[in-house]
Design an enzyme around this catalytic site. Structure first.
Site, short mmCIF file in Angstrom:
data_model
loop_
_atom_site.label_atom_id
_atom_site.label_comp_id
_atom_site.label_asym_id
_atom_site.label_seq_id
_atom_site.Cartn_x
_atom_site.Cartn_y
_atom_site.Cartn_z
N TYR A 69 -15.61 14.16 8.78
CA TYR A 69 -15.92 15.39 8.03
C TYR A 69 -17.43 15.56 7.86
CZ TYR A 69 -11.03 15.94 6.67
OH TYR A 69 -9.67 16.13 6.69
N LYS A 121 -6.84 15.69 12.76
CA LYS A 121 -8.05 14.95 13.07
C LYS A 121 -7.82 13.47 12.77
CE LYS A 121 -9.25 13.41 9.68
NZ LYS A 121 -8.59 12.52 8.69
P1 NAD Z 1 0.92 8.75 6.52
O1 NAD Z 1 0.90 7.29 6.77
O2 NAD Z 1 1.18 9.22 5.14
O3 NAD Z 1 1.99 9.44 7.49
C1 NAD Z 1 2.16 9.06 8.83
C2 NAD Z 1 3.53 9.47 9.30
O4 NAD Z 1 3.70 9.02 10.63
C3 NAD Z 1 4.67 8.84 8.46
O5 NAD Z 1 5.65 9.81 8.25
C4 NAD Z 1 5.21 7.75 9.36
O6 NAD Z 1 6.58 7.50 9.15
C5 NAD Z 1 4.97 8.33 10.74
N1 NAD Z 1 4.90 7.33 11.79
C6 NAD Z 1 5.51 7.42 12.98
N2 NAD Z 1 5.28 6.33 13.71
C7 NAD Z 1 4.50 5.52 12.98
C8 NAD Z 1 3.93 4.23 13.21
N3 NAD Z 1 4.09 3.59 14.36
N4 NAD Z 1 3.18 3.71 12.25
C9 NAD Z 1 2.95 4.36 11.08
N5 NAD Z 1 3.47 5.58 10.80
C10 NAD Z 1 4.24 6.15 11.76
O7 NAD Z 1 -0.47 9.33 7.07
P2 NAD Z 1 -1.16 10.72 6.69
O8 NAD Z 1 -2.15 10.48 5.64
O9 NAD Z 1 -0.15 11.76 6.49
O10 NAD Z 1 -2.00 10.98 8.04
C11 NAD Z 1 -1.39 11.46 9.22
C12 NAD Z 1 -2.45 12.13 10.08
O11 NAD Z 1 -2.98 13.25 9.38
C13 NAD Z 1 -3.65 11.25 10.41
O12 NAD Z 1 -4.08 11.50 11.71
C14 NAD Z 1 -4.71 11.67 9.41
O13 NAD Z 1 -6.03 11.50 9.90
C15 NAD Z 1 -4.38 13.13 9.25
N6 NAD Z 1 -4.79 13.66 7.93
C16 NAD Z 1 -5.51 14.78 7.87
C17 NAD Z 1 -5.91 15.30 6.67
C18 NAD Z 1 -6.71 16.57 6.60
O14 NAD Z 1 -7.19 16.90 5.52
N7 NAD Z 1 -6.86 17.30 7.69
C19 NAD Z 1 -5.55 14.65 5.49
C20 NAD Z 1 -4.77 13.50 5.57
C21 NAD Z 1 -4.39 13.01 6.80
#
Ligand code: NAD
Length: 388
Positions: free
Chosen positions: A231, A146
């Site tokens: 959420y 999401k």
């Molecule tokens: P994060 O920044 O920790 O991770 C993002 C990942 O994408 C990294 O590994 C990064 O290297 C990669 N990436 C690839 N291309 C990129 C770019 N151009 N710019 C930045 N990063 C790039 O983020 P996250 O917190 O893991 O979130 C990722 C996704 O998961 C989001 O869509 C977020 O909304 C979702 N999320 C969902 C939940 C949930 O509870 N369902 C919780 C956290 C995050």
């Protein structure tokens, strides 16, 4: 206290009496859902559906990969990463064959890999559409995090791509598998507390890092609304079991200098039939994690409401008493079950698109200062069934 999925199942079989049943209601359906996921016996490792994670950031590393060690119908089979160090680290830690490790250049070659059945997209929001569509084109089922995308138009492209490929698409809405939130769904839609009149919810956390992709409109699509306010919208819709009819919203950013591209704080009122209303708020300038339902004869509240664990609930009748579960493991196992049984997921792409339509209306209202009507056509108006 953190329960593993197996602990939860054994807890259920030993102690169902500890689960709250409010007067006039039969035992809630959590047990049914869980036993139906568990109804399929744990598969031998070699027969579990293979999941490849795309984007090995905080959520994939801290939640999804560990949850995949507890799933009974699927397993971590592959990764896609742009960081060579992670190829080596993850490969070693999770014993992944080199042939299942991809980077962004080799991504489409997953089409030739029968070991991978599901691609789980965990990238920044604006990359969800492209990587989900390419996954469907590679013949894979998709779980996309999401918010589903950054526009309803992109959500539709994703739905079309998965339909064209004859593959399933679901969104990482983990709380549909969480017992306290499921109880809120049941209470909101039943007559026990009377008719739902008013709901309120906040989901906020301080975000001060100017380099964060979450503050970059191009990558995030929007601010806290898209990230965590979603959420609260979800909770409002699964508690009401109905679609909203209109929305009014206000950008209430306190320090605009810190948020040049996305809102820092936003507040909205989502109107439902029969004058029910959801008062929602989401911010990167504050902290909050709660949801409350006021009905004609009582109330129910979750606080915290949306966390990975530690969710607590109370009602005007008695406190909720449910175990903590591994939400991500249940979510992924249920999707695997849907694939194995050719069933429809309760958190499909249509639900992600529906939420995107609502968030676009919230932004439109905040920008124009006018109430925005919401009129869903039949396919856009997906509401998850209660009895699952
Ligand atoms: P994060 O920044 O920790 O991770 C993002 C990942 O994408 C990294 O590994 C990064 O290297 C990669 N990436 C690839 N291309 C990129 C770019 N151009 N710019 C930045 N990063 C790039 O983020 P996250 O917190 O893991 O979130 C990722 C996704 O998961 C989001 O869509 C977020 O909304 C979702 N999320 C969902 C939940 C949930 O509870 N369902 C919780 C956290 C995050």
């Amino acid at each position: 206290m953190s329960y593993s999925r197996r602990d939860f199942l054994s807890h259920l079989s030993l102690g169902l009496g500890s689960v709250v049943a409010l007067p006039g209601l039969t035992m809630l359906d959590n047990t049914k859902r869980l036993s139906s996921a568990a109804g399929l016996a744990e598969l031998p490792e070699s027969e579990k559906l293979g999941v490849a994670l795309v984007g090995l950031g905080r959520y994939a590393t801290g939640q999804i990969a560990p949850a995949l060690q507890e799933t009974t119908l699927c397993r971590l089979a592959g990764i896609v990463t742009g960081t060579p160090r992670k190829e080596e680290e993850w490969g070693r830690k999770y014993d992944l064959p080199e042939s299942n490790i991809y980077n962004y250049e080799t991504y489409d070659q997953i089409a030739d890999n029968d070991d991978i059945d599901i691609i789980y997209v965990v990238l920044p929001n604006s990359m969800h559409a492209e990587y989900s569509i390419r996954a469907a084109e590679a013949g894979k089922h998709v779980i996309c995090e999401k918010p589903m995308a950054t526009s309803a138009r992109d959500c539709q492209r994703m739905i079309d791509a998965s339909q064209k490929a004859g593959r399933k698409l679901s969104i990482g809405y983990r709380l549909h598998f969480e017992p306290h939130n499921k109880e809120m769904m049941r209470l909101g839609r039943s007559e026990v507390l009377g008719n739902a009149e008013q709901m309120s919810g906040t989901h906020s956390f301080p975000l001060n890092d100017p380099g964060a992709w979450r503050l970059d409109k191009e990558l995030a699509g929007g601010g806290p609304l898209m990230d965590v306010g979603i959420y609260v919208i979800q909770a409002g819709l699964y508690t009401m079991g109905q679609l909203p009819t209109s929305v009014m919203a206000w950008d209430e950013t306190q320090n605009p200098e810190n948020f040049p591209e996305v809102e820092g704080t936003i507040r909205w009122e989502l109107n439902f039939p029969k004058d029910a209303v959801l008062y929602g708020e989401s911010s990167y300038e504050d902290r909050g994690n709660n949801f409350r339902l006021e009905a004609t004869n009582g109330w129910a509240e979750l606080s915290p409401a949306y966390s990975y664990s530690g969710i607590r609930g109370d009602t005007s009748e008695e406190p909720m008493d449910f175990p903590q579960v591994n939400q991500q493991a249940l979510q992924m196992d249920d999707f695997a079950r849907c694939i194995l049984e050719d069933d429809r997921t309760i958190v499909p792409g249509e639900m992600g698109k529906r939420d995107m339509i609502i968030m676009e209306a919230i932004y439109e209202s905040a920008e124009t200062g006018r109430e925005v009507s919401l009129d869903f056509d039949k396919e856009e108006g997906y509401i998850r069934p209660l009895a699952e």
